[in-house]
Design an enzyme around this catalytic site. Sequence first.
Site, PDB file in Angstrom:
ATOM      1  N   ALA A   1      14.063  10.663  -4.698  1.00 28.96           N
ATOM      2  CA  ALA A   1      14.957  11.040  -3.145  1.00 28.96           C
ATOM      3  C   ALA A   1      14.528  12.464  -3.122  1.00 28.96           C
ATOM      4  O   ALA A   1      14.847  13.357  -3.418  1.00 28.96           O
ATOM      5  CB  ALA A   1      16.060  10.523  -3.017  1.00 28.96           C
TER       6      ALA A   1
ATOM      7  N   TYR B   1      -1.802  -1.879  -4.964  1.00 25.64           N
ATOM      8  CA  TYR B   1       0.120  -1.550  -4.625  1.00 25.64           C
ATOM      9  C   TYR B   1       0.461  -2.996  -4.606  1.00 25.64           C
ATOM     10  O   TYR B   1       1.907  -2.830  -5.380  1.00 25.64           O
ATOM     11  CB  TYR B   1       0.112  -0.802  -3.321  1.00 25.64           C
ATOM     12  CG  TYR B   1       1.960  -1.232  -2.356  1.00 25.64           C
ATOM     13  CD1 TYR B   1       2.365   0.038  -3.179  1.00 25.64           C
ATOM     14  CD2 TYR B   1       2.100  -1.424  -1.905  1.00 25.64           C
ATOM     15  CE1 TYR B   1       3.363   0.078  -2.587  1.00 25.64           C
ATOM     16  CE2 TYR B   1       2.909  -1.612  -1.338  1.00 25.64           C
ATOM     17  CZ  TYR B   1       4.361   0.035  -1.953  1.00 25.64           C
ATOM     18  OH  TYR B   1       5.729  -0.408  -1.806  1.00 25.64           O
TER      19      TYR B   1
END
Length: 251
Positions: free
Chosen positions: A14, A161
Amino acid sequence: MTHDLRKVAIITGASDTRDMGSAFCRKLASRDVDIFFTHWKADPDYIIALYKEIENLGVRCASIEIDLSDRNAARHVYESAVEKLGQPSILINNAAYGVNTDYHSFDAELMDNHYAVNMRSTFLLCAEFARGFEKSNLTSGRIINMTSGQDLAPMPGELAYVATKGAISAFTKSLSSELAPLGITVNAVNPGPTDTTWMDDSIRHSLLPQFPLGRIGTPEDAANIIDFLVSEAGAWITGQVIHSEGGFMRG
């Protein structure tokens, strides 16, 4: 409600007002859940603002600035959360690392960089959480690992990824079986292409026609499925990879 009876959530990643991790913090705080979040290379003013926003909802908030690629990061995150807020019953592994990697650029360093955050940190934090939960008096826990729909269609140019995110799906399914007797559900969520810090206007213009609902997914959309899974209504769902993509059409 006393602090030892409150729900505590660990949420990784965050660091910006537009990211999903911040949306998850806001959503769960609005549900009376105390929030412990991680951030990295974030604007200090934003972190202060997020703290105030969460605390203004009447819950406790704490955080740690940490590079999740560090081999000891998971232990530091878990121990800091317990020290500051108490035993968590919710873990949301949201932080991720990703750079474009095709077969020309694919090498050991790029693979290791993706592995350290997307796999090692995620998996070890799950284990830290489960071991601590087992020793507690808690009877209901939630682990949610964010993934990217890499098993639905090819994602060329994203080899490192997709390899590391694909491992998250496999890990989630097996871990769910191990942790079910403890009362912990374990699921993965693929929110589809979401309008966060990686999107610019050209990407939005390109993706919009692939959403039959007429808009691109937002962090709040992802937060809504997280909110459901951590609630009592989601208690019977475990071992699933949930594709909450707004009908996104590939190809």
